[in-house]
Design an enzyme around this catalytic site. Sequence first.
Site, PDB file in Angstrom:
ATOM      1  N   ALA A  85       0.815  -1.181  -0.122  1.00 30.85           N
ATOM      2  CA  ALA A  85       0.313   0.014  -0.026  1.00 30.85           C
ATOM      3  C   ALA A  85       0.687   1.273   0.021  1.00 30.85           C
ATOM      4  CB  ALA A  85      -0.960  -0.102   1.192  1.00 30.85           C
ATOM      5  N   TYR A  88       4.253   2.705  -1.795  1.00 33.12           N
ATOM      6  CA  TYR A  88       5.633   1.776  -1.589  1.00 33.12           C
ATOM      7  C   TYR A  88       5.756   1.150  -2.840  1.00 33.12           C
ATOM      8  CZ  TYR A  88       5.646   4.053   2.908  1.00 33.12           C
ATOM      9  OH  TYR A  88       5.806   4.949   3.923  1.00 33.12           O
ATOM     10  N   ARG A 135      -1.663  -5.683   2.802  1.00 36.80           N
ATOM     11  CA  ARG A 135      -2.426  -4.274   3.028  1.00 36.80           C
ATOM     12  C   ARG A 135      -2.296  -3.661   1.759  1.00 36.80           C
ATOM     13  NH1 ARG A 135      -3.429   0.000   7.034  1.00 36.80           N
ATOM     14  NH2 ARG A 135      -2.139   2.001   6.631  1.00 36.80           N
ATOM     15  N   ARG A 180     -11.691  10.099   3.365  1.00 36.96           N
ATOM     16  CA  ARG A 180     -12.243   8.763   3.046  1.00 36.96           C
ATOM     17  C   ARG A 180     -12.410   8.545   1.629  1.00 36.96           C
ATOM     18  NH1 ARG A 180     -12.873   4.639   6.352  1.00 36.96           N
ATOM     19  NH2 ARG A 180     -14.999   4.053   5.258  1.00 36.96           N
ATOM     20  N   GLY A 204      -9.546   6.524   9.320  1.00 36.08           N
ATOM     21  CA  GLY A 204     -10.467   7.627  10.062  1.00 36.08           C
ATOM     22  C   GLY A 204     -11.440   7.134  10.816  1.00 36.08           C
ATOM     23  N   GLY A 225      -5.409   3.292  13.769  1.00 36.49           N
ATOM     24  CA  GLY A 225      -3.923   3.540  13.790  1.00 36.49           C
ATOM     25  C   GLY A 225      -3.639   4.708  14.691  1.00 36.49           C
TER      26      GLY A 225
END
Length: 269
Positions: A85, A88, A135, A180, A204, A225
């Site tokens: 994700a 990267y 992810r 979002r 969020g 997170g």
Amino acid sequence: GGRIFLQLWHVGRISHPDLQPGHALPVAPSAVKPEGNAFTETGFKPFVEPRALELSELPALVEQYKTAAQLSMQAGFDGVEIHAANGYLLDQFLRDKTNQRTDAYGGSIENRARLLLEVVAAVTSVVPSERVGIRLSPISPANDIADSDPKALFSYVVQQLNRYKLVYLHVVEGATGGPREVAGGFDLQVLRDLFQGIYIANNGYDLEMAAKARQGNGADLVAFGRPFIANPDLVERFKAGAALADFNQATLYGGGAEGYTDYPTLQAS
């Protein structure tokens, strides 16, 4: 008891010569410079144009993920999460803004997904698939990334991932650390419906949104997170209906203890 999965990263072009052995250029699918800055030991510095990986280098790259997965398990982790994700390396291969290759790893969606699926195959060859998650951030523009048809791309990716029987799919819904809703995005429930394992929603969420997602079966699990940074006892606060402490944005990438390990629990505050 809890389970701890280690996240396996390769940031690709989101690095800097200051962080590389011998001040080498960061590597990427193609020599496309990202906008933005890298965090180095002497502060933020502009990203540089990366070096495109040679076809001959890719097998060793896949092998690195395999070795990292083996070492993670030897170190006592319960499982690993393949980080594909946030702009990267694996995400850079997936998306056509950053992948301009003309070989077997570029062009078509199948080709752009090839490296990711080779990594998943390698990792699941040494770690049981019920201990491997992944992810993805299908519509996030994080680290200057984009795709011309994210719905088609990520629908294909998720369908292919089903072959490996991964324990979960962990999705950044929207822009990483941001809104979002993303322009040109698509309804990520498409991926939830396609995936045959556990779907972890992220980005969020507050307690009310998380409860609603569970009640409507929009997610199997919800990941938090940023609230966890400022609330080391986040679960207890949720249970008690207590107010949450806010995190200090300025110290998020500081590298020291301040703004990481010094937030008090509810009892201590």
